[in-house]
Enzyme design. Structure first.
Site, PDB file in Angstrom:
ATOM      1  N   HIS A 106     -16.532   0.971   5.101  1.00 15.52           N
ATOM      2  CA  HIS A 106     -15.086   1.531   4.987  1.00 15.52           C
ATOM      3  C   HIS A 106     -14.861   2.126   3.626  1.00 15.52           C
ATOM      4  CE1 HIS A 106     -14.641  -1.776   2.063  1.00 15.52           C
ATOM      5  NE2 HIS A 106     -13.697  -1.015   1.543  1.00 15.52           N
TER       6      HIS A 106
HETATM    7  C1  UD1 Z   1      -8.315   0.084   0.664  1.00 16.76           C
HETATM    8  C2  UD1 Z   1      -8.773   0.033  -0.760  1.00 16.76           C
HETATM    9  C3  UD1 Z   1     -10.263  -0.482  -1.041  1.00 16.76           C
HETATM   10  C4  UD1 Z   1     -10.308  -1.819  -0.195  1.00 16.76           C
HETATM   11  C5  UD1 Z   1      -9.968  -1.785   1.148  1.00 16.76           C
HETATM   12  C6  UD1 Z   1     -10.094  -3.072   1.893  1.00 16.76           C
HETATM   13  C7  UD1 Z   1      -7.586   1.673  -2.466  1.00 16.76           C
HETATM   14  C8  UD1 Z   1      -7.832   2.938  -3.154  1.00 16.76           C
HETATM   15  N1  UD1 Z   1      -8.685   1.446  -1.246  1.00 16.76           N
HETATM   16  O1  UD1 Z   1      -9.086   1.078   1.343  1.00 16.76           O
HETATM   17  O2  UD1 Z   1     -10.529  -0.631  -2.367  1.00 16.76           O
HETATM   18  O3  UD1 Z   1     -11.700  -2.160  -0.246  1.00 16.76           O
HETATM   19  O4  UD1 Z   1      -8.454  -1.182   1.304  1.00 16.76           O
HETATM   20  O5  UD1 Z   1      -9.878  -2.686   3.344  1.00 16.76           O
HETATM   21  O6  UD1 Z   1      -6.857   0.983  -2.567  1.00 16.76           O
HETATM   22  N2  UD1 Z   1      -5.132   1.846   8.193  1.00 16.76           N
HETATM   23  C9  UD1 Z   1      -4.630   1.346   9.303  1.00 16.76           C
HETATM   24  N3  UD1 Z   1      -3.934   0.168   9.192  1.00 16.76           N
HETATM   25  C10 UD1 Z   1      -3.698  -0.482   8.217  1.00 16.76           C
HETATM   26  C11 UD1 Z   1      -4.229  -0.019   6.895  1.00 16.76           C
HETATM   27  C12 UD1 Z   1      -4.901   1.328   6.857  1.00 16.76           C
HETATM   28  O7  UD1 Z   1      -4.586   2.140  10.500  1.00 16.76           O
HETATM   29  O8  UD1 Z   1      -3.274  -1.533   7.872  1.00 16.76           O
HETATM   30  C13 UD1 Z   1      -5.528   3.204   8.154  1.00 16.76           C
HETATM   31  C14 UD1 Z   1      -4.718   4.353   7.686  1.00 16.76           C
HETATM   32  O9  UD1 Z   1      -4.866   5.353   8.462  1.00 16.76           O
HETATM   33  C15 UD1 Z   1      -5.157   4.824   6.386  1.00 16.76           C
HETATM   34  C16 UD1 Z   1      -6.734   4.532   6.437  1.00 16.76           C
HETATM   35  O10 UD1 Z   1      -6.827   3.373   7.207  1.00 16.76           O
HETATM   36  O11 UD1 Z   1      -5.089   6.057   6.065  1.00 16.76           O
HETATM   37  C17 UD1 Z   1      -7.121   3.702   5.153  1.00 16.76           C
HETATM   38  O12 UD1 Z   1      -6.388   2.992   4.624  1.00 16.76           O
HETATM   39  P1  UD1 Z   1      -6.241   2.684   2.892  1.00 16.76           P
HETATM   40  O13 UD1 Z   1      -5.062   1.848   2.803  1.00 16.76           O
HETATM   41  O14 UD1 Z   1      -5.778   4.173   2.391  1.00 16.76           O
HETATM   42  O15 UD1 Z   1      -7.362   2.415   2.308  1.00 16.76           O
HETATM   43  P2  UD1 Z   1      -8.629   1.623   2.658  1.00 16.76           P
HETATM   44  O16 UD1 Z   1      -9.691   2.446   3.062  1.00 16.76           O
HETATM   45  O17 UD1 Z   1      -8.263   0.377   3.593  1.00 16.76           O
END
Ligand code: UD1
Length: 372
Positions: free
Chosen positions: A205
């Protein structure tokens, strides 16, 4: 003592499960749980509250996804109101995600004591958003709980006073130890038709791996070869799924016959899946630690790790993100058994130590605490 706990993302939920339990076991700590809403999908959030029996959040900031600036700023705006209303004695944050930094900035500027669990970890790679969050969070937190000796050294090198630092062990391992036997009853192996030791597990991820098409292609090249030798079970993180769907790599991955692409799993199913696998390939920090305790070989698809103890004492090997390095690492792991041991204080009791320190510092209940 009124303590506000912050959790926003999947790995945060795993960590606070044990910390809240240890705090609730004392009569003197009143816990208030704030969910920032950084992760919000059922399988990234609610499922973990159910699996780990975490009390439902008292407050949900419901920030959702966004750019780093937008997400961090939105959490700050919403959390400031919570601090004004709740008037906590301290705010406790875990890990290195945007929710961690946002809430520490708010609390510290409002002169609330701030506590960071999993302090001092450093990859020394400031292209990682998490590294920026770690350095800044540690610089302004009042109390720093450290999980491995490298954390102590890094904090001292940054000039942070030893009086603020406590080496207590690893709360992620507390949760693993508390749930190992419960995970046994997961039916995931039957559900996916898997045999013990007959498959590998993959998680990806990190933006550096999945947002850059060239890097992602190298990883897929390596997976194409690995799946010729062993089945690969791949629970796909939402960020990774979006990237796969937006380019041809997704089609290529789907066409590989021995890779099982599945939705993200809950904690207990994933623990059972990992515990019975032959090898784990990952870019997650927590999985490097969990595989060390489970004794499962771990290939980390990164150039560095902020958790060096998983390499020196655990099962972890850094293989980088190039196709050749990943495949060679896989071959090497299959024919040599890396020796490993349980790192110091990764004994399932880190959260109890944290609660004792807090009682000592905030409630003046002393129980001969000296973890520095
Ligand atoms: C975040 C953390 C990372 C951690 C990871 C664990 C930061 C900078 N990054 O990254 O350190 O290792 O979480 O998973 O804080 N999305 C969904 N459902 C959700 C959450 C996210 O569909 O419940 C999608 C969204 O479209 C979003 C993308 O996943 O844009 C990324 O989510 P985001 O919270 O920005 O960061 P992670 O890559 O999950």
């Amino acid at each position: 003592m009124k303590l506000v706990h912050i959790a926003g993302t999947r790995p945060n939920f795993v960590k606070i499960a044990s910390i809240i339990r240890a705090c609730n076991a004392t009569d003197e700590i009143e816990s208030v749980l704030v969910h920032t809403g950084q992760h919000y999908s059922d399988n990234m959030s609610k499922r973990f509250f159910r699996d780990l029996d975490i009390p439902l959040p008292d407050i949900n900031l419901e920030v959702g996804s966004g750019s780093h600036a937008a997400q961090t700023a939105e959490i700050m705006k919403r959390f400031e109101k919570v601090v004004i209303e709740q008037k906590p004695d301290a705010v406790l944050v875990v890990g290195d995600v945007n929710s961690t930094l946002a809430c520490v900035l708010v609390s510290k500027k409002m002169q609330i004591e701030t506590i960071h669990v999993e302090a001092g970890l450093r990859s020394f790679d400031r292209t990682m958003p998490e590294e920026i969050n770690r350095v800044l969070t540690d610089a302004i937190s009042d109390i720093l709980f450290v999980s491995e000796p490298s954390g102590l050294m890094n904090l001292r090198n940054e000039g942070i006073s030893s009086s603020r630092i406590y080496f207590v062990g690893n709360v992620m391992i507390d949760t693993l130890e508390a749930n190992k036997s419960k995970a046994e009853s997961s039916t995931i192996l039957n559900d996916l038709d898997l045999r013990r030791n007959g498959y590998s597990v993959l998680t990806l991820h990190r933006p550096a791996n999945v947002d850059d098409g060239n890097v992602f292609k190298e990883i897929v090249d390596a997976l194409a070869k690995i799946q010729e030798e062993i089945k690969v079970v791949f629970p796909i993180h939402p960020r990774t799924r979006q990237n796969l769907e937006s380019n041809s790599l997704g089609q290529r991955l789907k066409a590989l016959p021995n890779i099982l692409l599945i939705e993200p799993l809950g904690y207990l199913d994933f623990l059972k899946l990992m515990s019975n696998s032959k090898i784990v390939l990952t870019d997650s920090g927590g999985i490097q630690e969990e595989s060390t305790i489970l004794g499962i070989p771990c290939l980390t698809l990164r150039e560095n790790t902020e958790r060096p103890i998983t390499i020196h004492e655990g099962t972890n090997i850094l293989v980088g993100m190039g196709a050749a390095g990943i495949f060679n690492g896989y071959k090497k792991s299959m024919c040599t058994n890396k020796s490993y041991r349980r790192p110091k204080l990764w004994d399932g009791k880190a959260s109890e130590r944290i609660a004792k320190v807090l009682l000592n510092l905030f409630v003046n209940i002393s129980s001969a605490v000296n973890y520095a």
